[in-house]
Design a protein around this motif. Structure first.
Motif: not given
Length: 550
Positions: A107, A333, A411, A481, A483
């Motif tokens: 991302y 996650t 999270w 993920l 980020w």
């Protein structure tokens, strides 16, 4: 900038950049990248009278392009605002292909403000132990700096960005009060507190780069929620509505739609500028006494590896072979809890409830080293909830009604050990619009990361049920993920296994500074933006000091 071109910003400053700066042939300091780090460096140096030019591959974002300013904000958020450049495919992007046993869904945004334009504003400091994990736990490598080296810069950044939160966290070092009080935790925040207290686990109000009250001419959060889809009120603190306006007022020049092809060096091997394509595709050269790369954990190694020469055939500043290595995206996650009663997940800052570092440090009773943070948050947005829980066809509406506004998320973010095989490489088979290479990322969870991740899911599930959930679902680690893009040009004292020194100057290249998440030696287990900016402010001080020592 049109809606089809990418991403958005909470405060329209279109036209604030200096379009004539493309013709500037030289400057004192050249900054490449206008994100969290680049903005802080430019602000710090320009305020001291240093001539600063910043080249940004993307553009300013117009208010009209903020998804949350439109009724179809979720559809927009999955297209031109999509956090993944591979899905977004805007004109400022370059190809990214994600490989390995556990591919990372990278991302990032190319825009003034960088990837922060699509973040949720979680604003943690690292812990003292994060800087000495090798010495303390036999994990990763030690940083060549300590937590105390960053304290004054954390404090500056908290005031400059406008951070809401609560001092006194018993698990962290003493600190001054934050700039602003905490954002409201809402109905679900109180549920999470009940869960933590039933389990006897520590929790604390989440620090957010979101205004809980009016601050420096910006208005407080109005609780529209789902902050990563843009903040029409401007309460979300971004580099573009905090640092950049002041940097430009102080004399910094910002050139947008400037795609850097290579960083150049002089005959003595000193960084002396860059070659880039301007908004019209014209190749330009700019000379500088100091070059600062702020391109994130993907863009920075890409630019270094593209900047080859007879002196640096394997890429600039890469005599160690570490450029692009040690890619750290965190062990991340989501555990999603369903509650019988409404959670009011649509009201308030998405991440702004309570969080915990109860399992953050290494525990000899665990089967893994280091630990994780848990951020107890609000639930997913309507379209994301539907896509996860309510397939088309009979029962769609009933399933959506069952889940919508009855969910909340935890999270889990775990520490990630640097490993050379997790890496970023150039991809000459997939080029951008200018014929420059894309990138390939390779990532595989280590055994330690798998155990740590499983432990995080277990504890988050316990918390969900303790808070009153009647069911839980887990997103897992397929894919990771993406980020947090860290570690690919890491800081260290030994030039044979690191890229930059403790001042962020490249071991191999005088006058070249690398200041972004790529310089992290280890990843810690919290969001990195606050630390990236604190490091950038410290690096700006070092650049200033070195200039005056000459």
């Amino acid at each position: 900038m049109s809606a089809a071109e990418g991403v958005a910003d909470a405060t329209s400053t279109a036209g604030a950049s200096d379009d004539t700066a493309g013709a500037i042939p030289e400057t004192d300091v050249l900054v490449i990248g206008a994100g969290a780090a680049g903005a802080a460096v430019a602000w710090s140096l320009a305020r001291r009278g240093v001539q600063v030019v910043c080249l940004e591959q993307g553009d300013w974002i117009d208010d009209a392009d903020i998804p949350k300013a439109h009724r179809d904000w979720e559809v927009r958020g999955r297209h031109y605002w999509n956090a993944s450049p591979g899905k977004r495919r805007g004109p400022a992007d370059y190809p990214v292909t994600n490989l390995g046993e556990n591919p990372v869904d990278v991302y990032m945004y190319s825009a003034v403000g960088g990837s922060a334009v699509g973040y949720g504003g979680h604003f943690w400091r690292l812990m003292p132990s994060d800087f000495k994990t090798r010495s303390l736990d036999g994990f990763g490598v030690d940083w060549p700096i300590d937590y105390e080296d960053l304290v004054p810069y954390y404090e500056i950044n908290e005031q400059q960005m406008g951070v809401s939160g609560l001092a006194g966290d018993p698990t962290a070092p003493d600190r001054h009060d934050l700039a602003l009080p905490p954002v409201p935790i809402g109905t679900i925040g109180n549920k999470w507190i009940d869960g933590f207290e039933k389990l006897g686990w520590y929790y604390w109000a989440q620090s957010q780069a979101i205004l809980s009250v009016d601050h420096k001419g910006r208005t407080a959060c109005v609780n529209r929620g789902f902050c990563a889809f843009g903040c029409p009120s401007g309460a979300l603190s971004l580099p573009s509505n905090t640092y950049w306006p002041e940097a430009l007022d102080a004399g910094a020049h910002l050139v947008t739609s400037a795609r850097v092809r290579e960083v150049t060096i002089d005959d003595d091997g000193h960084a002396d500028g860059a070659v880039y394509y301007d908004a019209d595709g014209v190749v330009r050269t700019i000379r500088a006494k100091t070059v600062v790369i702020c391109g994130n954990g993907i863009g920075t190694p890409r630019l270094l590896l593209m900047s080859t020469s007879e002196r640096f055939p394997d890429g600039l500043a890469n005599s160690s072979g570490q450029v692009g290595r040690n890619f750290l995206p965190h062990v991340q996650t989501m555990v999603i809890a369903h509650f019988p009663e409404r959670t009011d997940a649509d009201r308030g800052a998405w991440g702004g409830t309570v969080s915990s570092r109860h399992f953050y440090e290494t525990d000899p009773d665990n089967d893994h080293l280091r630990g994780f943070a848990m951020v107890a948050m609000r639930g997913y947005s309507p379209l994301n909830t539907a896509l996860q829980t309510a397939p088309w066809g009979e029962g769609h509406h009933a399933a959506l009604e069952h889940h919508l506004n009855h969910e909340a998320t935890i999270w889990v973010c775990g520490d990630d050990e640097p490993e050379a095989h997790n890496r970023v490489e150039l991809d000459w088979d997939d080029l951008d619009a200018f014929g420059l290479p894309g990138v390939k990322t390779y990532y595989t969870l280590s055994e330690n990361s798998k155990k740590l991740g499983a432990h995080g899911i277990q504890r988050a599930t316990e918390l969900a049920y303790a808070a009153g959930a009647d069911s839980v679902r887990v997103l897992g680690f397929d894919s990771i993920l993406g980020w947090h893009l860290l570690g690919t040009a890491r800081m260290g004292s030994d030039p044979t296994d690191s890229v930059v020194d403790a001042d962020h100057q490249a071991h191999d290249v005088p006058g070249l500074f690398i200041v972004d998440g790529s310089s992290f030696a280890t990843g810690a287990a919290v969001n990195p933006t606050h630390t990236i900016q604190a490091l950038a402010l410290r690096a700006a001080d070092r650049i200033w000091e070195l200039r005056h020592a000459e």
